[in-house]
Design a protein around this motif. Structure first.
Motif, PDB file in Angstrom:
ATOM      1  N   ILE A  31      34.148   0.863  -6.705  1.00  0.00           N
ATOM      2  CA  ILE A  31      34.581   2.052  -5.960  1.00  0.00           C
ATOM      3  C   ILE A  31      35.362   1.649  -4.708  1.00  0.00           C
ATOM      4  O   ILE A  31      36.394   2.250  -4.387  1.00  0.00           O
ATOM      5  CB  ILE A  31      33.367   2.946  -5.617  1.00  0.00           C
ATOM      6  CG1 ILE A  31      32.840   3.589  -6.906  1.00  0.00           C
ATOM      7  CG2 ILE A  31      33.740   4.013  -4.590  1.00  0.00           C
ATOM      8  CD1 ILE A  31      31.568   4.360  -6.735  1.00  0.00           C
ATOM      9  N   ILE A  32      34.883   0.605  -4.012  1.00  0.00           N
ATOM     10  CA  ILE A  32      35.596   0.134  -2.808  1.00  0.00           C
ATOM     11  C   ILE A  32      36.998  -0.354  -3.181  1.00  0.00           C
ATOM     12  O   ILE A  32      37.980  -0.025  -2.505  1.00  0.00           O
ATOM     13  CB  ILE A  32      34.779  -0.959  -2.094  1.00  0.00           C
ATOM     14  CG1 ILE A  32      33.553  -0.342  -1.422  1.00  0.00           C
ATOM     15  CG2 ILE A  32      35.631  -1.703  -1.066  1.00  0.00           C
ATOM     16  CD1 ILE A  32      32.574  -1.337  -0.857  1.00  0.00           C
ATOM     17  N   ASN A  33      37.099  -1.121  -4.263  1.00  0.00           N
ATOM     18  CA  ASN A  33      38.418  -1.610  -4.688  1.00  0.00           C
ATOM     19  C   ASN A  33      39.316  -0.471  -5.160  1.00  0.00           C
ATOM     20  O   ASN A  33      40.537  -0.521  -4.967  1.00  0.00           O
ATOM     21  CB  ASN A  33      38.281  -2.662  -5.790  1.00  0.00           C
ATOM     22  CG  ASN A  33      37.854  -4.005  -5.233  1.00  0.00           C
ATOM     23  OD1 ASN A  33      38.140  -4.331  -4.085  1.00  0.00           O
ATOM     24  ND2 ASN A  33      37.168  -4.782  -6.041  1.00  0.00           N
ATOM     25  N   ALA A  34      38.732   0.534  -5.787  1.00  0.00           N
ATOM     26  CA  ALA A  34      39.535   1.684  -6.218  1.00  0.00           C
ATOM     27  C   ALA A  34      40.047   2.484  -5.024  1.00  0.00           C
ATOM     28  O   ALA A  34      41.177   2.967  -5.025  1.00  0.00           O
ATOM     29  CB  ALA A  34      38.712   2.577  -7.140  1.00  0.00           C
ATOM     30  N   ILE A  35      39.220   2.595  -3.987  1.00  0.00           N
ATOM     31  CA  ILE A  35      39.630   3.352  -2.792  1.00  0.00           C
ATOM     32  C   ILE A  35      40.692   2.584  -2.003  1.00  0.00           C
ATOM     33  O   ILE A  35      41.673   3.159  -1.534  1.00  0.00           O
ATOM     34  CB  ILE A  35      38.395   3.665  -1.911  1.00  0.00           C
ATOM     35  CG1 ILE A  35      37.510   4.694  -2.609  1.00  0.00           C
ATOM     36  CG2 ILE A  35      38.823   4.159  -0.537  1.00  0.00           C
ATOM     37  CD1 ILE A  35      36.188   4.940  -1.929  1.00  0.00           C
ATOM     38  N   LYS A  36      40.515   1.266  -1.858  1.00  0.00           N
ATOM     39  CA  LYS A  36      41.487   0.457  -1.105  1.00  0.00           C
ATOM     40  C   LYS A  36      42.834   0.388  -1.808  1.00  0.00           C
ATOM     41  O   LYS A  36      43.864   0.263  -1.154  1.00  0.00           O
ATOM     42  CB  LYS A  36      40.941  -0.953  -0.902  1.00  0.00           C
ATOM     43  CG  LYS A  36      39.862  -1.046   0.131  1.00  0.00           C
ATOM     44  CD  LYS A  36      39.453  -2.494   0.328  1.00  0.00           C
ATOM     45  CE  LYS A  36      38.423  -2.613   1.418  1.00  0.00           C
ATOM     46  NZ  LYS A  36      38.017  -4.008   1.632  1.00  0.00           N
ATOM     47  N   ASN A  37      42.821   0.426  -3.150  1.00  0.00           N
ATOM     48  CA  ASN A  37      44.043   0.397  -3.954  1.00  0.00           C
ATOM     49  C   ASN A  37      44.935  -0.800  -3.599  1.00  0.00           C
ATOM     50  O   ASN A  37      46.141  -0.667  -3.425  1.00  0.00           O
ATOM     51  CB  ASN A  37      44.801   1.718  -3.812  1.00  0.00           C
ATOM     52  CG  ASN A  37      45.837   1.881  -4.904  1.00  0.00           C
ATOM     53  OD1 ASN A  37      45.855   1.132  -5.871  1.00  0.00           O
ATOM     54  ND2 ASN A  37      46.704   2.861  -4.730  1.00  0.00           N
ATOM     55  N   ILE A  38      44.338  -1.973  -3.491  1.00  0.00           N
ATOM     56  CA  ILE A  38      45.066  -3.197  -3.149  1.00  0.00           C
ATOM     57  C   ILE A  38      45.883  -3.701  -4.342  1.00  0.00           C
ATOM     58  O   ILE A  38      46.991  -4.187  -4.189  1.00  0.00           O
ATOM     59  CB  ILE A  38      44.069  -4.295  -2.713  1.00  0.00           C
ATOM     60  CG1 ILE A  38      43.346  -3.875  -1.442  1.00  0.00           C
ATOM     61  CG2 ILE A  38      44.777  -5.623  -2.490  1.00  0.00           C
ATOM     62  CD1 ILE A  38      42.217  -4.802  -1.053  1.00  0.00           C
ATOM     63  N   ILE A  41      48.001   0.854  -9.047  1.00  0.00           N
ATOM     64  CA  ILE A  41      47.411   2.015  -9.716  1.00  0.00           C
ATOM     65  C   ILE A  41      46.733   1.639 -11.032  1.00  0.00           C
ATOM     66  O   ILE A  41      45.714   2.218 -11.397  1.00  0.00           O
ATOM     67  CB  ILE A  41      48.475   3.136  -9.918  1.00  0.00           C
ATOM     68  CG1 ILE A  41      47.811   4.437 -10.386  1.00  0.00           C
ATOM     69  CG2 ILE A  41      49.533   2.711 -10.907  1.00  0.00           C
ATOM     70  CD1 ILE A  41      47.069   5.147  -9.330  1.00  0.00           C
ATOM     71  N   SER A  42      47.294   0.672 -11.750  1.00  0.00           N
ATOM     72  CA  SER A  42      46.685   0.304 -13.035  1.00  0.00           C
ATOM     73  C   SER A  42      45.293  -0.298 -12.841  1.00  0.00           C
ATOM     74  O   SER A  42      44.372  -0.004 -13.601  1.00  0.00           O
ATOM     75  CB  SER A  42      47.588  -0.670 -13.796  1.00  0.00           C
ATOM     76  OG  SER A  42      47.775  -1.856 -13.049  1.00  0.00           O
ATOM     77  N   MET A  43      45.124  -1.127 -11.816  1.00  0.00           N
ATOM     78  CA  MET A  43      43.796  -1.696 -11.547  1.00  0.00           C
ATOM     79  C   MET A  43      42.847  -0.640 -10.989  1.00  0.00           C
ATOM     80  O   MET A  43      41.645  -0.709 -11.210  1.00  0.00           O
ATOM     81  CB  MET A  43      43.901  -2.881 -10.581  1.00  0.00           C
ATOM     82  CG  MET A  43      44.372  -4.151 -11.236  1.00  0.00           C
ATOM     83  SD  MET A  43      43.404  -4.628 -12.683  1.00  0.00           S
ATOM     84  CE  MET A  43      41.839  -5.035 -11.965  1.00  0.00           C
ATOM     85  N   GLU A  44      43.389   0.346 -10.293  1.00  0.00           N
ATOM     86  CA  GLU A  44      42.554   1.439  -9.789  1.00  0.00           C
ATOM     87  C   GLU A  44      41.952   2.214 -10.960  1.00  0.00           C
ATOM     88  O   GLU A  44      40.766   2.565 -10.943  1.00  0.00           O
ATOM     89  CB  GLU A  44      43.380   2.360  -8.901  1.00  0.00           C
ATOM     90  CG  GLU A  44      42.565   3.444  -8.242  1.00  0.00           C
ATOM     91  CD  GLU A  44      43.378   4.258  -7.250  1.00  0.00           C
ATOM     92  OE1 GLU A  44      42.827   5.269  -6.790  1.00  0.00           O
ATOM     93  OE2 GLU A  44      44.529   3.908  -6.954  1.00  0.00           O
ATOM     94  N   ILE A  45      42.739   2.434 -11.998  1.00  0.00           N
ATOM     95  CA  ILE A  45      42.239   3.107 -13.200  1.00  0.00           C
ATOM     96  C   ILE A  45      41.170   2.255 -13.884  1.00  0.00           C
ATOM     97  O   ILE A  45      40.152   2.776 -14.341  1.00  0.00           O
ATOM     98  CB  ILE A  45      43.411   3.431 -14.158  1.00  0.00           C
ATOM     99  CG1 ILE A  45      44.326   4.471 -13.519  1.00  0.00           C
ATOM    100  CG2 ILE A  45      42.896   3.921 -15.508  1.00  0.00           C
ATOM    101  CD1 ILE A  45      45.629   4.679 -14.247  1.00  0.00           C
TER     102      ILE A  45
END
Length: 149
Positions: A31-38, A41-45
């Motif tokens: 969730i932290i990595n999805a919120i930071k979006n470093i 977008i593909s890794m956020e998904i």
């Protein structure tokens, strides 16, 4: 007089709690990595999808933990001519009705060894899970019941 044949393996509860903590840690990281979006977008998904899968795993582990806590410490007891077993509910079996006793699944893990036992009668099959020292239980049941005589 009641004789205890099999006890519950209490280490399984500890192992399930540790597994739950590790899964929650992984969900938090995702969730932290999805919120930071470093990572884009593909890794956020991917992180969100992995979090959903881990949430389902948490749900299944909580159900398992609930079942482990509700089981009594004495899983198999012998009283006069009857065997009392605890699966999801208490079952009473006459010793004469038992056809066979077998190991079903034995899983060796780091913290706990999970074992289950199948008790077959003419009418049905009973499965007792989370047994401590499965080999000793089978040995003592074989000496008491004398399957095949």
């Amino acid at each position: 007089m009641k004789k205890v044949i099999a006890n519950k393996n209490k280490n399984c509860i500890i192992e399930t709690i540790i597994t739950l903590c590790l899964i929650i840690l992984l969900i938090t990281i995702c969730i932290i990595n999805a919120i930071k979006n470093i990572h884009g977008i593909s890794m956020e998904i991917v992180y969100i999808g992995f979090s959903i899968v881990l949430l389902y795993w948490v749900y299944k582990e909580i159900i398992t933990l609930n079942m482990q806590i509700k089981l009594p410490n004495e899983l198999i007891t012998l009283e006069t001519n009857q065997l009392h077993i605890y699966t999801d509910k208490k079952e009473t079996i006459n010793i004469e009705d038992i056809i066979s006793i077998e190991k079903d699944v034995v899983i060796k893990k780091l913290l706990a060894n999970e074992a289950s036992l199948l008790i077959k009668t003419n009418n049905s099959i009973y499965k007792v899970i989370y047994i401590k020292d499965i080999d000793k239980v089978i040995e003592s049941l074989d000496s008491i019941i004398k399957v095949g005589d």
